[in-house]
Design a protein around this motif. Sequence first.
Motif, PDB file in Angstrom:
ATOM      1  N   SER A 192       0.733  -1.619  -0.202  1.00 55.37           N
ATOM      2  CA  SER A 192      -0.001   0.213  -0.053  1.00 55.37           C
ATOM      3  C   SER A 192       0.665   1.323  -0.160  1.00 55.37           C
ATOM      4  O   SER A 192       0.634   2.005  -0.820  1.00 55.37           O
ATOM      5  CB  SER A 192      -0.777   0.195   1.368  1.00 55.37           C
ATOM      6  OG  SER A 192      -1.828   1.769   1.022  1.00 55.37           O
ATOM      7  N   ASN A 193       1.551   1.474   1.055  1.00 57.52           N
ATOM      8  CA  ASN A 193       2.967   1.688   1.044  1.00 57.52           C
ATOM      9  C   ASN A 193       3.280   2.614  -0.209  1.00 57.52           C
ATOM     10  O   ASN A 193       3.540   3.544  -0.868  1.00 57.52           O
ATOM     11  CB  ASN A 193       3.898   2.306   2.491  1.00 57.52           C
ATOM     12  CG  ASN A 193       3.305   1.910   3.431  1.00 57.52           C
ATOM     13  OD1 ASN A 193       2.324   3.243   4.115  1.00 57.52           O
ATOM     14  ND2 ASN A 193       4.112   1.500   4.409  1.00 57.52           N
ATOM     15  N   ALA A 194       4.066   1.391  -1.108  1.00 62.09           N
ATOM     16  CA  ALA A 194       4.368   2.077  -2.603  1.00 62.09           C
ATOM     17  C   ALA A 194       4.326   2.404  -3.709  1.00 62.09           C
ATOM     18  O   ALA A 194       4.090   2.957  -4.347  1.00 62.09           O
ATOM     19  CB  ALA A 194       5.594   0.023  -3.311  1.00 62.09           C
ATOM     20  N   GLU A 195       2.631   1.342  -3.347  1.00 68.30           N
ATOM     21  CA  GLU A 195       1.598   1.793  -4.367  1.00 68.30           C
ATOM     22  C   GLU A 195       1.115   3.516  -4.405  1.00 68.30           C
ATOM     23  O   GLU A 195       0.727   4.261  -5.102  1.00 68.30           O
ATOM     24  CB  GLU A 195       0.108   1.331  -3.953  1.00 68.30           C
ATOM     25  CG  GLU A 195       0.148  -0.053  -5.183  1.00 68.30           C
ATOM     26  CD  GLU A 195       0.722  -0.619  -6.191  1.00 68.30           C
ATOM     27  OE1 GLU A 195       0.535   0.960  -7.633  1.00 68.30           O
ATOM     28  OE2 GLU A 195       1.444  -1.054  -6.400  1.00 68.30           O
ATOM     29  N   GLU A 196       1.149   3.833  -3.011  1.00 66.82           N
ATOM     30  CA  GLU A 196       1.141   5.396  -2.732  1.00 66.82           C
ATOM     31  C   GLU A 196       1.893   6.221  -3.161  1.00 66.82           C
ATOM     32  O   GLU A 196       2.043   7.533  -3.870  1.00 66.82           O
ATOM     33  CB  GLU A 196       0.484   5.699  -0.921  1.00 66.82           C
ATOM     34  CG  GLU A 196      -0.278   7.495  -0.823  1.00 66.82           C
ATOM     35  CD  GLU A 196      -0.031   7.295   0.729  1.00 66.82           C
ATOM     36  OE1 GLU A 196      -0.210   9.128   0.459  1.00 66.82           O
ATOM     37  OE2 GLU A 196      -0.223   6.378   1.219  1.00 66.82           O
ATOM     38  N   MET A 197       3.085   6.011  -2.808  1.00 59.76           N
ATOM     39  CA  MET A 197       4.816   6.471  -3.543  1.00 59.76           C
ATOM     40  C   MET A 197       4.032   6.706  -4.954  1.00 59.76           C
ATOM     41  O   MET A 197       4.589   7.421  -5.334  1.00 59.76           O
ATOM     42  CB  MET A 197       5.257   6.111  -3.031  1.00 59.76           C
ATOM     43  CG  MET A 197       6.930   6.365  -3.545  1.00 59.76           C
ATOM     44  SD  MET A 197       8.594   5.845  -2.847  1.00 59.76           S
ATOM     45  CE  MET A 197       8.393   3.740  -3.205  1.00 59.76           C
ATOM     46  N   LYS A 198       4.156   5.784  -5.613  1.00 62.17           N
ATOM     47  CA  LYS A 198       3.813   5.921  -7.166  1.00 62.17           C
ATOM     48  C   LYS A 198       3.088   6.604  -7.549  1.00 62.17           C
ATOM     49  O   LYS A 198       3.107   7.049  -8.392  1.00 62.17           O
ATOM     50  CB  LYS A 198       3.296   4.322  -8.033  1.00 62.17           C
ATOM     51  CG  LYS A 198       2.771   4.059  -9.418  1.00 62.17           C
ATOM     52  CD  LYS A 198       3.149   3.105  -9.416  1.00 62.17           C
ATOM     53  CE  LYS A 198       3.102   2.789 -11.095  1.00 62.17           C
ATOM     54  NZ  LYS A 198       3.099   0.885 -11.117  1.00 62.17           N
ATOM     55  N   THR A 199       1.368   6.962  -7.119  1.00 64.10           N
ATOM     56  CA  THR A 199       1.097   7.642  -6.853  1.00 64.10           C
ATOM     57  C   THR A 199       1.570   9.690  -7.160  1.00 64.10           C
ATOM     58  O   THR A 199       1.161  10.129  -7.420  1.00 64.10           O
ATOM     59  CB  THR A 199      -0.534   7.490  -6.602  1.00 64.10           C
ATOM     60  OG1 THR A 199      -1.280   6.242  -6.374  1.00 64.10           O
ATOM     61  CG2 THR A 199      -1.891   8.347  -6.903  1.00 64.10           C
ATOM     62  N   VAL A 200       1.952   8.925  -5.520  1.00 63.74           N
ATOM     63  CA  VAL A 200       2.423  10.834  -5.341  1.00 63.74           C
ATOM     64  C   VAL A 200       3.156  11.102  -6.591  1.00 63.74           C
ATOM     65  O   VAL A 200       3.484  12.211  -6.758  1.00 63.74           O
ATOM     66  CB  VAL A 200       2.967  10.503  -4.170  1.00 63.74           C
ATOM     67  CG1 VAL A 200       3.807  11.654  -3.951  1.00 63.74           C
ATOM     68  CG2 VAL A 200       2.071  10.558  -2.959  1.00 63.74           C
ATOM     69  N   LEU A 201       4.525  10.452  -6.685  1.00 58.70           N
ATOM     70  CA  LEU A 201       5.568  10.512  -7.781  1.00 58.70           C
ATOM     71  C   LEU A 201       4.939  10.481  -9.793  1.00 58.70           C
ATOM     72  O   LEU A 201       5.595  11.530 -10.349  1.00 58.70           O
ATOM     73  CB  LEU A 201       6.537   9.629  -8.012  1.00 58.70           C
ATOM     74  CG  LEU A 201       7.608   9.458  -6.979  1.00 58.70           C
ATOM     75  CD1 LEU A 201       8.505   8.083  -6.979  1.00 58.70           C
ATOM     76  CD2 LEU A 201       8.557  10.784  -7.007  1.00 58.70           C
ATOM     77  N   ASP A 202       3.130  10.164  -9.421  1.00 53.63           N
ATOM     78  CA  ASP A 202       3.573  10.302 -10.749  1.00 53.63           C
ATOM     79  C   ASP A 202       3.557  12.003 -11.535  1.00 53.63           C
ATOM     80  O   ASP A 202       3.407  11.778 -12.847  1.00 53.63           O
ATOM     81  CB  ASP A 202       1.507  10.080 -10.837  1.00 53.63           C
ATOM     82  CG  ASP A 202       1.107  10.248 -12.507  1.00 53.63           C
ATOM     83  OD1 ASP A 202       0.875   9.436 -12.805  1.00 53.63           O
ATOM     84  OD2 ASP A 202      -0.087  11.433 -12.592  1.00 53.63           O
ATOM     85  N   PRO A 203       3.445  13.407 -11.299  1.00 52.48           N
ATOM     86  CA  PRO A 203       3.675  14.027 -11.460  1.00 52.48           C
ATOM     87  C   PRO A 203       5.150  14.950 -12.399  1.00 52.48           C
ATOM     88  O   PRO A 203       5.641  15.495 -12.803  1.00 52.48           O
ATOM     89  CB  PRO A 203       2.826  15.584 -10.770  1.00 52.48           C
ATOM     90  CG  PRO A 203       2.652  14.729  -9.710  1.00 52.48           C
ATOM     91  CD  PRO A 203       3.495  12.761  -9.491  1.00 52.48           C
ATOM     92  N   ILE A 204       5.941  13.866 -11.758  1.00 51.63           N
ATOM     93  CA  ILE A 204       7.325  14.048 -11.849  1.00 51.63           C
ATOM     94  C   ILE A 204       7.847  13.405 -13.218  1.00 51.63           C
ATOM     95  O   ILE A 204       7.309  12.571 -13.991  1.00 51.63           O
ATOM     96  CB  ILE A 204       8.144  13.094 -10.348  1.00 51.63           C
ATOM     97  CG1 ILE A 204       7.927  14.056  -9.392  1.00 51.63           C
ATOM     98  CG2 ILE A 204       9.457  13.406 -11.504  1.00 51.63           C
ATOM     99  CD1 ILE A 204       8.378  15.063  -9.128  1.00 51.63           C
ATOM    100  N   SER A 205       8.796  14.710 -13.835  1.00 49.81           N
ATOM    101  CA  SER A 205       8.370  13.890 -15.638  1.00 49.81           C
ATOM    102  C   SER A 205      10.242  12.742 -15.328  1.00 49.81           C
ATOM    103  O   SER A 205       9.917  12.224 -16.660  1.00 49.81           O
ATOM    104  CB  SER A 205       8.676  14.868 -16.456  1.00 49.81           C
ATOM    105  OG  SER A 205      10.369  16.101 -16.243  1.00 49.81           O
TER     106      SER A 205
END
Length: 292
Positions: A192-205
């Motif tokens: 769950s933490n890993a998937e949240e991290m992935k979502t948080v990083l989505d705006p980064i190019s």
Amino acid sequence: MLNFAPSSPGAEIALGDCYRAQNDLGKARDAYSKAIELDPNSPEAYYKKGHANTFLGNFDEARQNYMDGSKHDEINTNSMQFIAYTYLYAGDFKTALEWLYNQAAKLNTSSSDPQGKNNATKMMCLQDCAGIASFMNDAGKLKEIVTMLEPLYDQMGNDLGTPEGKITGKAQLLYQQAIVATLEGNYDMAKSNAEEMKTVLDPISDPSKLDGYEFVMGFINLKQKNATEAITHFEKPHSNSVLTKYFLAMAYEASGNKDRATSLYKELSDYNFNGLDYALIRSDVKKKLASM
């Protein structure tokens, strides 16, 4: 190069780097010593002589080299970290962690550096502590360190003053929390933490933005003995991380692909360029190769 610049400390340092890459550590140390003779105020020459002595197993000499280098360096973070790494190479993980932990604690009371610089140095020390605790599978100590890191990640984001800075701080915290949960055996929380991290990083190019996510997912699956799935994740990162390659080798070993594991361990065995990841894995890699 030395023919054109016989009195150049930079040329001696470059020569030392070449010898170190060739695993000729005695000649590397001699070249760095010559660089120090030519420029006694060069922190780089002292630090690199310390690296050569570290890989030669001369740990007391290496620590002295690092302390000498810090006398000529405006930033003493390098010497703090390199001294700690000598203990890791010697197999004394507990002392390495305690050294860095104590250096971080001193920044609260005894350092006269500006607070922003203090926070950055403290964060570097504590992140190394987190890496050591993780490698030691010490969930309790890692949890304590992550609690100390949380306000520093927040402050880092605020100091940078950009959306990317705040995203990076949040992602780093989630990464550490995922590792804690994995070591505690709470794999659902870790994922769950890993998937949240992935979502948080989505705006980064940045194309390597998910390297940490892939490592965590590989780490979780390896701990769950899902070697094939772990391999899938460890093979995805863009960065040539020593630690990722080490865990990839472990995953191949666990999957029964001994040849691929051995090949990766051999790549790692004589890297000879200093950093936390290599300090953590070097001794274990050499032991694994000796038993294969």
